[in-house]
Scaffold this motif. Structure first.
Motif, PDB file in Angstrom:
ATOM      1  N   ASP A 234      12.678 -16.314 -57.477  1.00 37.77           N
ATOM      2  CA  ASP A 234      14.100 -16.040 -57.256  1.00 37.77           C
ATOM      3  C   ASP A 234      14.871 -16.012 -58.570  1.00 37.77           C
ATOM      4  OD1 ASP A 234      13.577 -15.968 -54.568  1.00 37.77           O
ATOM      5  OD2 ASP A 234      14.339 -17.980 -54.146  1.00 37.77           O
ATOM      6  N   PHE A 235      14.602 -16.987 -59.429  1.00 35.44           N
ATOM      7  CA  PHE A 235      15.338 -17.081 -60.691  1.00 35.44           C
ATOM      8  C   PHE A 235      14.899 -15.988 -61.667  1.00 35.44           C
ATOM      9  CE2 PHE A 235      15.541 -21.274 -58.786  1.00 35.44           C
ATOM     10  CZ  PHE A 235      16.878 -21.581 -58.922  1.00 35.44           C
ATOM     11  N   LEU A 236      13.593 -15.780 -61.778  1.00 34.51           N
ATOM     12  CA  LEU A 236      13.089 -14.771 -62.708  1.00 34.51           C
ATOM     13  C   LEU A 236      13.489 -13.363 -62.286  1.00 34.51           C
ATOM     14  CD1 LEU A 236       9.568 -16.335 -63.289  1.00 34.51           C
ATOM     15  CD2 LEU A 236      11.300 -15.963 -65.048  1.00 34.51           C
ATOM     16  N   SER A 237      13.616 -13.133 -60.983  1.00 40.26           N
ATOM     17  CA  SER A 237      14.028 -11.815 -60.497  1.00 40.26           C
ATOM     18  C   SER A 237      15.486 -11.518 -60.829  1.00 40.26           C
ATOM     19  CB  SER A 237      13.808 -11.720 -58.980  1.00 40.26           C
ATOM     20  OG  SER A 237      12.430 -11.799 -58.664  1.00 40.26           O
ATOM     21  N   ARG A 238      16.247 -12.564 -61.147  1.00 35.80           N
ATOM     22  CA  ARG A 238      17.641 -12.380 -61.573  1.00 35.80           C
ATOM     23  C   ARG A 238      17.784 -12.442 -63.091  1.00 35.80           C
ATOM     24  NH1 ARG A 238      18.561 -16.083 -57.120  1.00 35.80           N
ATOM     25  NH2 ARG A 238      18.873 -17.787 -58.610  1.00 35.80           N
ATOM     26  N   GLY A 239      16.657 -12.560 -63.783  1.00 32.86           N
ATOM     27  CA  GLY A 239      16.697 -12.619 -65.235  1.00 32.86           C
ATOM     28  C   GLY A 239      17.020 -13.991 -65.783  1.00 32.86           C
ATOM     29  N   GLU A 240      17.004 -15.011 -64.926  1.00 34.33           N
ATOM     30  CA  GLU A 240      17.328 -16.370 -65.364  1.00 34.33           C
ATOM     31  C   GLU A 240      16.059 -17.074 -65.835  1.00 34.33           C
ATOM     32  OE1 GLU A 240      19.567 -18.522 -62.445  1.00 34.33           O
ATOM     33  OE2 GLU A 240      20.741 -16.765 -61.865  1.00 34.33           O
ATOM     34  N   LYS A 241      16.164 -17.779 -66.943  1.00 33.76           N
ATOM     35  CA  LYS A 241      14.976 -18.447 -67.480  1.00 33.76           C
ATOM     36  C   LYS A 241      15.177 -19.926 -67.785  1.00 33.76           C
ATOM     37  CE  LYS A 241      16.053 -16.561 -72.082  1.00 33.76           C
ATOM     38  NZ  LYS A 241      15.523 -15.738 -73.183  1.00 33.76           N
ATOM     39  N   ASN A 242      16.347 -20.462 -67.497  1.00 35.17           N
ATOM     40  CA  ASN A 242      16.607 -21.881 -67.735  1.00 35.17           C
ATOM     41  C   ASN A 242      16.591 -22.656 -66.424  1.00 35.17           C
ATOM     42  OD1 ASN A 242      16.999 -21.552 -70.559  1.00 35.17           O
ATOM     43  ND2 ASN A 242      19.082 -20.820 -70.171  1.00 35.17           N
ATOM     44  N   LEU A 243      16.080 -23.871 -66.485  1.00 40.22           N
ATOM     45  CA  LEU A 243      15.999 -24.730 -65.313  1.00 40.22           C
ATOM     46  C   LEU A 243      17.404 -25.113 -64.868  1.00 40.22           C
ATOM     47  CD1 LEU A 243      13.509 -25.899 -63.774  1.00 40.22           C
ATOM     48  CD2 LEU A 243      13.910 -28.041 -65.002  1.00 40.22           C
ATOM     49  N   ARG A 244      17.731 -24.821 -63.612  1.00 39.16           N
ATOM     50  CA  ARG A 244      19.067 -25.110 -63.092  1.00 39.16           C
ATOM     51  C   ARG A 244      18.982 -26.261 -62.102  1.00 39.16           C
ATOM     52  NH1 ARG A 244      23.045 -21.458 -64.126  1.00 39.16           N
ATOM     53  NH2 ARG A 244      22.403 -19.509 -65.155  1.00 39.16           N
ATOM     54  N   VAL A 245      19.223 -27.470 -62.584  1.00 38.74           N
ATOM     55  CA  VAL A 245      19.181 -28.663 -61.756  1.00 38.74           C
ATOM     56  C   VAL A 245      20.389 -29.519 -62.101  1.00 38.74           C
ATOM     57  CG1 VAL A 245      17.867 -30.719 -61.133  1.00 38.74           C
ATOM     58  CG2 VAL A 245      16.658 -28.614 -61.712  1.00 38.74           C
ATOM     59  N   THR A 246      21.180 -29.878 -61.089  1.00 37.00           N
ATOM     60  CA  THR A 246      22.404 -30.647 -61.337  1.00 37.00           C
ATOM     61  C   THR A 246      22.263 -32.119 -60.979  1.00 37.00           C
ATOM     62  OG1 THR A 246      23.259 -30.037 -59.146  1.00 37.00           O
ATOM     63  CG2 THR A 246      23.867 -28.620 -61.005  1.00 37.00           C
ATOM     64  N   GLU A 247      21.259 -32.460 -60.152  1.00 40.06           N
ATOM     65  CA  GLU A 247      21.046 -33.840 -59.729  1.00 40.06           C
ATOM     66  C   GLU A 247      19.691 -34.335 -60.236  1.00 40.06           C
ATOM     67  OE1 GLU A 247      23.315 -35.592 -58.160  1.00 40.06           O
ATOM     68  OE2 GLU A 247      24.710 -33.930 -57.871  1.00 40.06           O
TER      69      GLU A 247
END
Length: 333
Positions: A234-247
């Protein structure tokens, strides 16, 4: 149903009292992921004592050697339980069991095999990294439950499956992490009930669906940090490469076809995985290259999404070649 297996106890020495028993069910492709998961557990919990159980239908000499090295490296215990394929012979004629590798169903067997060994066991999928402390897990009260589990995605998977499976308690969990009360699991005849359901119903998520049917209303739901699903596609398909964790997360569960040990995983998760792999006996193993047409196609897509268009085009050509060869082989059959 009787279960046939051979048991190879590990050489590690258990120090202290009340070790935490951690179990994995793996096929031949997941030993590296499992070994790194073990290392991540021990790196983040140096004051705890663990006994690891590996359940599998086969193991290579190389994997056995690496597990022994991991034992020695951390002074832990790894027990290898080699299952015989006859364990599922009476169910093998049913479609569900021919559509999935046998390793898919191993977690259904684990609690029965550990009866008399431990009263509670933490089951983990092999595509998980431990990123925090486990001391809070053993204090979770499950005497009146069969297992402590975490909800699957409520707005997608869980919502759909609750309706599809007609679950009366309107709850659906992800079976990648389960803290199991062994005696209650066995008293409920969970293993045989789940296997019977798999042989009689058409299920989307196979053993996970079967467990949700059998354990509905008998599980304790705990915080998401104990099984935080991270679908890398899901993240790579949007071009995102950083870990997105808030908790804070204890178990990061990398669901889906892209794993952090794939060299073509263009995500920060790969860097984190490499760090834990370096602390394991798999430190010298190179990351997996894309092999199948599907993997080649995904890799080319990820490259383009990260604005590496030329590289993406070259890998897309490789994908087209792989698909052409695959189609030729299919026609030749």
């Amino acid at each position: 149903m009787g279960i046939s297996l051979s048991h190879n106890p590990g050489s590690g020495v258990i120090l202290g009292s009340d070790p935490m028993h951690v179990a994995f069910g793996v096929d031949i492709n997941y030993y590296r992921g499992m070994g790194v998961a073990m290392a991540s557990v021990m790196k983040n919990n140096p004051g705890m004592t663990f006994v690891f159980h590996v359940f599998a239908f086969s193991i290579t000499d190389d994997s056995r050697r690496r597990l022994a090295e991991l034992e020695s490296q951390y002074g832990t215990t790894v027990n290898i339980h080699t299952l015989q394929t006859s364990v599922l012979a009476e169910f093998s004629q049913f479609p569900c069991f021919s559509q999935h590798p046998l390793g898919t169903f191993v977690r259904l067997l684990i609690p029965n095999l550990l009866q008399g060994v431990t009263g509670k066991v933490l089951y983990m999928d092999a595509d998980i990294l431990c990123m925090g402390k486990l001391d809070g897990l053993s204090s979770i009260e499950i005497d009146e439950y069969i297992a402590a589990v975490v909800h699957d995605q409520m707005e997608t998977t869980a919502k759909t499956q609750i309706a599809r499976l007609n679950l009366p308690h309107h709850q659906y969990f992800n079976a990648g992490v389960m803290y199991i009360n062994v005696d209650n699991w066995i008293a409920n005849d969970t293993q045989n009930k789940a296997l019977t359901i798999l042989s009689t119903q058409d299920l989307i998520f196979a053993d996970q669906d079967a467990l949700n049917i059998v354990l509905n209303g008998r599980t304790k739901y705990i915080e998401e940090k104990w099984n935080f699903r991270y679908h890398l596609v899901d993240f790579l398909s949007r071009g995102e490469k950083n870990l997105r964790v808030t908790e804070p997360v204890v178990f990061m569960h990398f669901t889906g076809p892209v794993k952090p040990w794939h060299d073509w995983c263009l995500h920060e998760a790969k860097t984190i995985f490499i760090g834990y792999q370096a602390a394991s006996s798999w430190a010298d193993m190179p990351l997996d290259q894309p092999k199948s047409a599907r993997e080649l196609k995904l890799f080319s897509k990820f490259l383009v999404k990260q604005h590496r268009v030329v590289d993406g085009a070259l890998w897309h050509i490789r994908y087209l070649c792989a698909r052409f060869v695959r189609n030729l082989k299919a026609r030749a059959r």
